[in-house]
Design an enzyme around this catalytic site. Structure first.
Site, PDB file in Angstrom:
ATOM      1  N   HIS A 166      41.669  39.845  40.305  1.00 28.17           N
ATOM      2  CA  HIS A 166      42.490  38.740  39.812  1.00 28.17           C
ATOM      3  C   HIS A 166      43.539  38.873  40.590  1.00 28.17           C
ATOM      4  CE1 HIS A 166      39.651  39.956  36.465  1.00 28.17           C
ATOM      5  NE2 HIS A 166      39.625  38.638  36.391  1.00 28.17           N
ATOM      6  N   ASP A 171      37.838  45.690  39.115  1.00 28.96           N
ATOM      7  CA  ASP A 171      37.120  44.675  38.764  1.00 28.96           C
ATOM      8  C   ASP A 171      36.366  44.085  39.804  1.00 28.96           C
ATOM      9  OD1 ASP A 171      39.501  43.942  39.118  1.00 28.96           O
ATOM     10  OD2 ASP A 171      39.705  42.915  36.886  1.00 28.96           O
ATOM     11  N   ASP A 182      43.013  44.567  42.813  1.00 28.54           N
ATOM     12  CA  ASP A 182      42.446  44.082  41.430  1.00 28.54           C
ATOM     13  C   ASP A 182      41.571  42.441  41.833  1.00 28.54           C
ATOM     14  OD1 ASP A 182      42.738  44.347  38.342  1.00 28.54           O
ATOM     15  OD2 ASP A 182      42.260  42.231  38.863  1.00 28.54           O
ATOM     16  N   HIS A 222      49.564  40.512  35.499  1.00 25.95           N
ATOM     17  CA  HIS A 222      49.607  38.980  35.002  1.00 25.95           C
ATOM     18  C   HIS A 222      50.770  38.678  34.211  1.00 25.95           C
ATOM     19  CE1 HIS A 222      45.508  38.286  36.420  1.00 25.95           C
ATOM     20  NE2 HIS A 222      45.044  39.057  35.608  1.00 25.95           N
TER      21      HIS A 222
HETATM   22 ZN   LIG Z   1      41.670  42.102  36.893  1.00 28.58          ZN
END
Ligand SMILES: [Zn+2]
Length: 309
Positions: free
Chosen positions: A164, A246, A162, A125
């Site tokens: 996200h 995740d 992931d 991120h």
């Molecule tokens: Zn994540």
């Protein structure tokens, strides 16, 4: 040649507010899982600190120095809505990036078949000059640029499973046709980016968003029909995995329904592409995963696949 595992105890010293999901126990869970008998053949090394000028392959030096200078002598400081620094954070972040750099050296130097970097804080991120979502430096991105700058790799790819979307990796490589960024992720979900139409300046960003509730079928479809064909066509000479776990059904931060076998499957599929065009060269880096037992079991499945077991 065996699989190389890189980690460092300093990554436990990145402390976070009470109740924060990206906590030192995550790394303890990963390390405990990799103590199993079947991992005795792993080569193990400590992750070195990345030199600042290598971190600067992805982030401006004044951003790096500002983070270093912001390090608190005690307690915590907040640097983003959900990202903070403790006295040990800057070193942990340098070791998270440095683990990837060392992994690239060892894999490209043919001293390791592939590598898994078990460090924190995660990276995908972090944008060019902005910490975000538990991340300070884009560890996977730095590894890609380092492989190009120091080892003459022409094309590198980052595959990010992931849950996200890796907005940072996408932003850093948006207009760089030499690094492909591919991602499966839940949408809608933090950070909000990752739509199919976001494809980069040179069509080297490949987003395959999934819906809340999606499980193995949709995840495997996204890999087989969107990501793997584009990855194979791009012919990367090195593949870096942003390995977040995740998307597991037990994870508290998202709503996909994967199980550890799905991560092993994806790992194997990525390895197949790497075998065909990159001499098998893979560097995998830990990103998210917030249920400790799911994280441990998913890491086992992923690393077991990397070792060819
Ligand atoms: Zn994540």
């Amino acid at each position: 040649m065996s699989t190389l595992l890189l980690s460092h105890p300093a990554c436990l010293e990145h402390l976070v507010p009470h109740g924060h999901p990206e906590r030192p126990d995550r790394l303890r869970a990963v390390e405990r899982a990799l103590e199993a008998e079947k991992f005795q053949t792993l080569a193990r090394e400590q992750a070195p600190m990345a030199p600042l000028e290598i971190v600067a392959l992805c982030h401006p030096m004044d951003y790096i120095v500002a983070l270093r200078d912001a390090s608190p002598a005690e307690g915590l400081i907040q640097i983003d809505g959900d990202t903070s620094m403790s006295p040990g954070t800057f070193e942990a972040a340098l070791r998270a990036a440095g683990g990837g750099i060392r992994a690239v050296d060892e894999v490209l130097g043919k001293r390791a078949a592939n590598a898994f970097v078990a460090t924190r804080p995660p990276g995908h991120h972090a944008e060019t000059a902005k910490p975000m979502g538990f991340c300070l430096f884009d560890n996977a991105g730095i590894a890609a640029r380092y492989a190009q700058n120091r080892h003459g790799i022409a094309r590198a790819a980052i595959v990010d499973f992931d849950v996200h979307h890796g907005n940072g990796s996408q932003e850093i490589f948006w207009a760089d046709k030499t690094v492909m960024y591919c991602s499966t992720h839940q949408m809608p979900l933090f950070p909000g980016t990752g739509a199919v139409i976001e494809s980069g300046e040179y069509n080297t960003v490949v987003n395959a968003p999934l819906r809340p509730g999606d499980g193995a079928d949709k995840f495997r479809d996204a890999f087989e029909n969107r990501i793997l064909p584009r990855l194979a066509e791009f012919q990367p000479e090195l593949i870096i995995i942003s390995a977040g776990f995740d998307a597991h059904y037990r994870d508290p931060l998202a709503n996909l329904n994967l199980v550890e076998e799905d991560f092993a499957w994806a790992t194997q599929k990525i390895m197949d592409v790497a075998d065909r065009c990159a001499g098998g060269r893979i560097v995998s880096m830990l990103e998210g995963g917030y249920n400790l037992s799911a994280l441990g079991r998913s890491t086992v499945a992923h690393v077991q696949a990397l070792t060819g077991q």
